[in-house]
Design a protein around this motif. Sequence first.
Motif, mmCIF file in Angstrom:
data_model
loop_
_atom_site.group_PDB
_atom_site.id
_atom_site.type_symbol
_atom_site.label_atom_id
_atom_site.label_comp_id
_atom_site.label_asym_id
_atom_site.label_seq_id
_atom_site.Cartn_x
_atom_site.Cartn_y
_atom_site.Cartn_z
ATOM 1 N N GLN A 174 0.823 -1.213 0.000
ATOM 2 C CA GLN A 174 0.000 0.000 0.000
ATOM 3 C C GLN A 174 0.855 1.259 0.000
ATOM 4 N N SER A 175 1.921 1.255 0.789
ATOM 5 C CA SER A 175 2.759 2.451 0.841
ATOM 6 C C SER A 175 3.457 2.670 -0.492
ATOM 7 N N GLU A 176 3.872 1.594 -1.148
ATOM 8 C CA GLU A 176 4.501 1.730 -2.457
ATOM 9 C C GLU A 176 3.504 2.225 -3.503
ATOM 10 N N VAL A 177 2.277 1.702 -3.451
ATOM 11 C CA VAL A 177 1.249 2.182 -4.381
ATOM 12 C C VAL A 177 0.943 3.651 -4.115
ATOM 13 N N GLY A 178 0.908 4.042 -2.836
ATOM 14 C CA GLY A 178 0.677 5.446 -2.508
ATOM 15 C C GLY A 178 1.731 6.347 -3.122
ATOM 16 N N ALA A 179 2.989 5.919 -3.064
ATOM 17 C CA ALA A 179 4.065 6.711 -3.670
ATOM 18 C C ALA A 179 3.909 6.771 -5.185
ATOM 19 N N MET A 180 3.466 5.686 -5.793
ATOM 20 C CA MET A 180 3.274 5.680 -7.240
ATOM 21 C C MET A 180 2.096 6.569 -7.643
ATOM 22 N N LEU A 181 1.061 6.609 -6.833
ATOM 23 C CA LEU A 181 -0.055 7.515 -7.111
ATOM 24 C C LEU A 181 0.421 8.967 -7.116
ATOM 25 N N ARG A 182 1.332 9.280 -6.204
ATOM 26 C CA ARG A 182 1.855 10.653 -6.144
ATOM 27 C C ARG A 182 2.820 10.946 -7.296
ATOM 28 N N GLY A 183 3.450 9.904 -7.854
ATOM 29 C CA GLY A 183 4.476 10.119 -8.863
ATOM 30 C C GLY A 183 4.017 9.963 -10.300
ATOM 31 N N HIS A 184 2.734 9.587 -10.499
ATOM 32 C CA HIS A 184 2.216 9.401 -11.852
ATOM 33 C C HIS A 184 1.233 10.522 -12.209
ATOM 34 N N ASP A 185 0.840 10.551 -13.454
ATOM 35 C CA ASP A 185 0.031 11.664 -13.959
ATOM 36 C C ASP A 185 -1.418 11.293 -14.256
ATOM 37 N N LEU A 186 -1.693 9.995 -14.407
ATOM 38 C CA LEU A 186 -3.052 9.582 -14.744
ATOM 39 C C LEU A 186 -3.253 8.152 -14.254
ATOM 40 N N PHE A 187 -4.355 7.930 -13.553
ATOM 41 C CA PHE A 187 -4.702 6.590 -13.075
ATOM 42 C C PHE A 187 -5.784 6.033 -13.989
ATOM 43 N N VAL A 188 -5.606 4.775 -14.425
ATOM 44 C CA VAL A 188 -6.529 4.182 -15.389
ATOM 45 C C VAL A 188 -7.062 2.861 -14.833
ATOM 46 N N ALA A 189 -8.385 2.721 -14.867
ATOM 47 C CA ALA A 189 -9.049 1.509 -14.381
ATOM 48 C C ALA A 189 -10.004 1.015 -15.473
ATOM 49 N N PRO A 190 -9.506 0.237 -16.441
ATOM 50 C CA PRO A 190 -10.280 -0.123 -17.633
ATOM 51 C C PRO A 190 -11.137 -1.378 -17.454
ATOM 52 N N PHE A 191 -11.927 -1.432 -16.395
ATOM 53 C CA PHE A 191 -12.645 -2.639 -16.010
ATOM 54 C C PHE A 191 -13.505 -3.210 -17.145
ATOM 55 N N VAL A 192 -13.614 -4.551 -17.144
ATOM 56 C CA VAL A 192 -14.539 -5.238 -18.045
ATOM 57 C C VAL A 192 -15.314 -6.278 -17.230
ATOM 58 N N VAL A 193 -16.411 -6.758 -17.793
ATOM 59 C CA VAL A 193 -17.141 -7.869 -17.188
ATOM 60 C C VAL A 193 -16.541 -9.162 -17.726
ATOM 61 N N GLY A 194 -16.106 -10.031 -16.838
ATOM 62 C CA GLY A 194 -15.441 -11.255 -17.250
ATOM 63 C C GLY A 194 -16.384 -12.219 -17.958
ATOM 64 N N SER A 195 -15.814 -13.172 -18.633
ATOM 65 C CA SER A 195 -16.604 -14.161 -19.358
ATOM 66 C C SER A 195 -17.452 -15.016 -18.424
ATOM 67 N N ASP A 196 -17.082 -15.069 -17.134
ATOM 68 C CA ASP A 196 -17.851 -15.816 -16.136
ATOM 69 C C ASP A 196 -18.834 -14.930 -15.384
ATOM 70 N N GLY A 197 -19.025 -13.697 -15.861
ATOM 71 C CA GLY A 197 -19.930 -12.766 -15.200
ATOM 72 C C GLY A 197 -19.292 -11.977 -14.081
ATOM 73 N N ASN A 198 -18.040 -12.288 -13.746
ATOM 74 C CA ASN A 198 -17.368 -11.599 -12.654
ATOM 75 C C ASN A 198 -17.031 -10.169 -13.049
ATOM 76 N N ALA A 199 -17.269 -9.248 -12.149
ATOM 77 C CA ALA A 199 -16.971 -7.838 -12.387
ATOM 78 C C ALA A 199 -16.529 -7.208 -11.081
#
Length: 423
Positions: free
Chosen positions: A291-316
């Motif tokens: 979590q702390s490493e991800v927090g540092a990466m959030l501060r050091g990057h310019d755009l966060f992308v979450a390209p979610f899809v619905v899985g073939s098994d219905g999982n989302a």
Amino acid sequence: MPSDAPATPKIGYVLKMYPRFSETFIVSEILAREAAGEQIVVYSLRPPAGTRFHAELARVQAPAHQVPRASSARGFWASWASAGDDPALATGISRALPLLLAAAHDDAEQAIAVARMALAHGVTHLHAHFASTATTVARLAAAIAGLPYSFTAHAKDIFHAGVDPADLQAKLRDAHHAVTISDYNRRHLRSTFGPDACARLRLVRNGLELDRFPYLPRTQPAPVPRLLAVGRLVEKKGFALLVDAVARLRDRGIVCTLDIVGDGPLREPLAEQIARLDLSDRVWLRGPRTQSEVGAMLRGHDLFVAPFVVGSDGNADGLPTVLLEAMASGIPCVAAAVTAVPEVIRDGETGWLVPTGDVDALTDALIAALNAGAESARITDAAQRLVRRMHDSRAQAATLRVLVTDPPPACGQIDRAPMEVSA
């Protein structure tokens, strides 16, 4: 609080695996409840599978107990025989015998063990996360121990094609209360099972320890924008779609880089896709991070992308915690509209929302976000305000405590005004 309830409830958390690297929201919830003065004890049905853990885990005061599971038929029957020597357990097993006989043998055995430990530890209420194995065991253990139980429903446990509707309906019916993390989930459960079955269902959104995510809005565009995506490398995260979108950006002459954080079964296919598209100089699979490493990466990057899809098994995905962390941190967010994501990413207001599975729309949204200029600050300001208002773990803990101490509504009493966390 009912007059016969203890002054300080003791909550037994029944979890399939604890700790688990990907389930940071459970640790945050426990920390918030402990900070509010609640007593917690954790029962883990499976041993931890990983070797890396988040630093926040060290702050948890709750003792964690590994629930035994026999490796042979002899051990299985020995656990039942031992339970029969305890009069309270023997009575409870007799009372719950129809449920136990209908359950898988592992679930029945571990339910007896959880009931035994809960009684020994003075637990007054059992709570499970995910409406699958953990809730199955919590429901059985509660029946044996004569305790109330509750559970939190998330995403895979209600959307996956393998979910048994009759089983989930029984869990909703028997629970002291049930919690789900989004209005989307609540509507889905009510439309599937009806208002009476969901009379005890409440909306309590996942919380963040907001002080751990200081707001740092981006003031100037980077010469080479750095994109960040975080999650398990599985189908529903949509990372293959994002890699395709970065290739399209390159083909349009737009220079950027992408770091994908996480691990999972699609690591090799993603690596092959990156090589095939000749993106090895701008897209990297960074593996799991704390979590702390991800927090540092959030501060050091310019755009966060979450390209979610619905899985073939219905999982989302339901509403991944890392998306909320990104919004709280001030990084602009592009996300696909699955399940509850539109409740937090409101297109043009708190981020850029795209149709799921649409690589053209995703590519266009990335370009729009990268070229937003001063408009980006307005959007990230609004995103941060929304997270602070709706996802403060202190308010989440307060609501969960009220739900445990209040008597449950009578069956048929329809919840027309859901309890919802607000700061």
